[in-house]
Design a protein around this motif. Structure first.
Motif, short mmCIF file in Angstrom:
data_model
loop_
_atom_site.label_atom_id
_atom_site.label_comp_id
_atom_site.label_asym_id
_atom_site.label_seq_id
_atom_site.Cartn_x
_atom_site.Cartn_y
_atom_site.Cartn_z
N LEU A 50 7.16 -9.22 -8.44
CA LEU A 50 6.32 -9.99 -7.35
C LEU A 50 5.20 -10.77 -8.08
O LEU A 50 4.75 -10.36 -8.98
N PRO A 51 5.00 -11.82 -7.52
CA PRO A 51 3.79 -12.79 -8.31
C PRO A 51 2.58 -12.22 -7.96
O PRO A 51 2.36 -11.65 -6.96
N SER A 52 1.68 -12.86 -9.06
CA SER A 52 0.36 -12.65 -9.01
C SER A 52 -0.55 -13.89 -8.83
O SER A 52 -0.06 -14.74 -9.36
N THR A 53 -1.60 -13.74 -8.30
CA THR A 53 -2.50 -14.79 -8.24
C THR A 53 -3.05 -15.18 -9.68
O THR A 53 -3.67 -14.42 -10.32
N PRO A 54 -2.81 -16.41 -9.95
CA PRO A 54 -3.23 -16.82 -11.46
C PRO A 54 -4.79 -16.70 -11.27
O PRO A 54 -5.43 -17.10 -10.69
N VAL A 61 4.51 -5.52 -9.75
CA VAL A 61 3.52 -6.39 -9.26
C VAL A 61 2.61 -6.26 -10.63
O VAL A 61 2.34 -5.40 -11.25
N ASN A 62 2.10 -7.30 -10.80
CA ASN A 62 0.73 -7.72 -11.84
C ASN A 62 1.46 -7.28 -13.41
O ASN A 62 1.02 -6.44 -13.93
N PHE A 94 0.15 -14.40 -16.20
CA PHE A 94 0.19 -15.47 -15.33
C PHE A 94 -1.65 -15.95 -15.37
O PHE A 94 -1.92 -17.18 -15.13
N THR A 103 12.62 -6.67 -8.97
CA THR A 103 11.77 -7.56 -8.32
C THR A 103 10.64 -7.89 -8.99
O THR A 103 9.65 -6.95 -8.86
N GLN A 124 -1.14 -16.63 -20.06
CA GLN A 124 -0.40 -18.02 -19.76
C GLN A 124 -0.86 -19.05 -20.77
O GLN A 124 -0.22 -18.90 -22.07
#
Length: 357
Positions: free
Chosen positions: A208-212, A194-195, A246, A206, A274
């Motif tokens: 895991l997506p992070s909040t942009p 994550v992150n 992100f 895997t 990004q």
């Protein structure tokens, strides 16, 4: 020939430790602390020849040091079994070895197929694993590879596109704030991050997506991994974690550059974002950094005339969708500019110049 028992005593070797000779020889480390390379004049080597002999590491701890002018210390393990290894300085590990615990406080290059009960990497450091090699975490063991929001752990293969493997047969390997490239996770355990940044050819993980976030540079010149320079608002209070792949980053009129040519120093092995946008920036700041570091841009780039770009490392444009744009504003890329990503698409909005000798 003969037998050496360290008997729990500290042993300090300033330059070179080696063991070779007939198989009848004996070397037992017991519970000793073995300090290799505490010289100011010579690079450090621990060299165990691979032929079999009566060797017992006991519960010893081997500490690898080396003077700062050496690129690394060298641990050539000779396919033996060790208890604790601590890389205090950048360390090269060779051969197929077994460790109860291997802790690398600085960067490391690890070749061969090694086994660990505990493998520990340190935030802010770069770890290069031999292409085609497998680093195995033993059943019930642990892989401690987390970075922090200010200092990522970077794990790559020594041979681009020739993946290295990390094997764990059971349990979970959950990492955060890591950068991975050409690292395959195998063995049946659950591998997740994550992150983190996926720089390609990472199978079995895997992400895991992070909040942009939209992150704004504040406070004038400084280092990329200094939290005081990252804010959630233009001219706002710093203290945010450094950008992930992100996050969009902005260097605008409120970035705090008061004097001409203040620098934003890409001081980490891999920096990323990004989109990057320098619209409105004042006083000709300079985006710079050393040649061994890399910048990954997963979206679009907008430079402006009122800035400098003296970064000496590789710039990677990585995307898996089209619609990305690049405005160079007359800036030269002093190292490689690399475009990568299946399905990615970039449009140049002005002249593009790479000045790599």
């Amino acid at each position: 020939e003969g037998a050496l028992y360290t008997n729990g005593q500290d042993v300090t070797v300033r330059h070179y430790f080696s063991s070779y000779g007939p198989p009848s020889r004996t070397l037992h480390f017991g519970s000793s602390n073995i300090y290799i390379g505490q010289s100011t004049n010579n690079c450090a080597y621990f060299y165990m020849f691979p032929e079999p002999f009566n060797f017992d590491a006991g519960t010893s701890t081997i500490y690898m040091y080396s003077p700062s002018y050496c690129s690394n210390s060298s641990f050539i393990g000779g396919n033996k079994t060790y208890y604790n290894l601590v890389g205090v300085v950048p360390t090269q590990v060779d051969n197929d070895n077994n460790f109860h615990s291997a802790t690398f406080l600085k960067s490391a290059r690890i070749t061969g197929n090694n086994h660990y009960d505990i493998l520990t990497f340190t935030a802010g450091q770069l770890y290069e694993l031999g292409g085609g090699s497998t680093q195995t975490i033993n059943p019930g063991g642990a892989f401690n590879g987390n970075g922090t929001c200010m200092d990522f752990v970077t794990i790559v293969s020594q041979s681009p596109e020739n993946a290295a493997q990390i094997e764990k047969t059971t349990g979970i390997a959950a990492l955060s704030y890591v950068v991975l490239q050409d690292i395959h996770a195998i063995g049946g355990a659950t591998f997740s991050t994550v992150n983190s940044a996926d720089l390609g050819n990472n199978l079995g993980w895997t992400f895991l997506p992070s909040t942009p976030r939209n992150l704004y540079w504040v406070g004038g010149g400084g280092d990329w991994n200094d939290a005081t320079h990252w804010s959630l608002s233009s001219g706002g209070v710093g203290g945010e974690c450094i950008p992930t792949p992100f996050d969009n980053v902005f260097f605008d009129q409120n970035a705090g550059f008061v004097l001409p040519s203040e620098q934003v120093n890409l001081n980490v092995p891999v920096a990323f974002c990004q989109n990057m946008n320098w619209t409105g920036v004042l006083n000709l700041p300079d985006l710079t950094g050393a040649s061994q570091n890399k910048l990954f841009i997963f979206g679009s780039l907008k430079f402006v005339p009122d800035m400098a770009f003296t970064f000496n490392g590789e710039v990677h444009f990585m995307a898996h969708t089209t619609g990305k744009t690049i405005t160079s504003a007359g800036k030269e890329f002093l190292h490689s500019a690399i475009f990568d990503g299946a399905g990615g698409g970039w449009t140049l909005l002005d002249a593009f110049y790479v000045n790599l000798y």
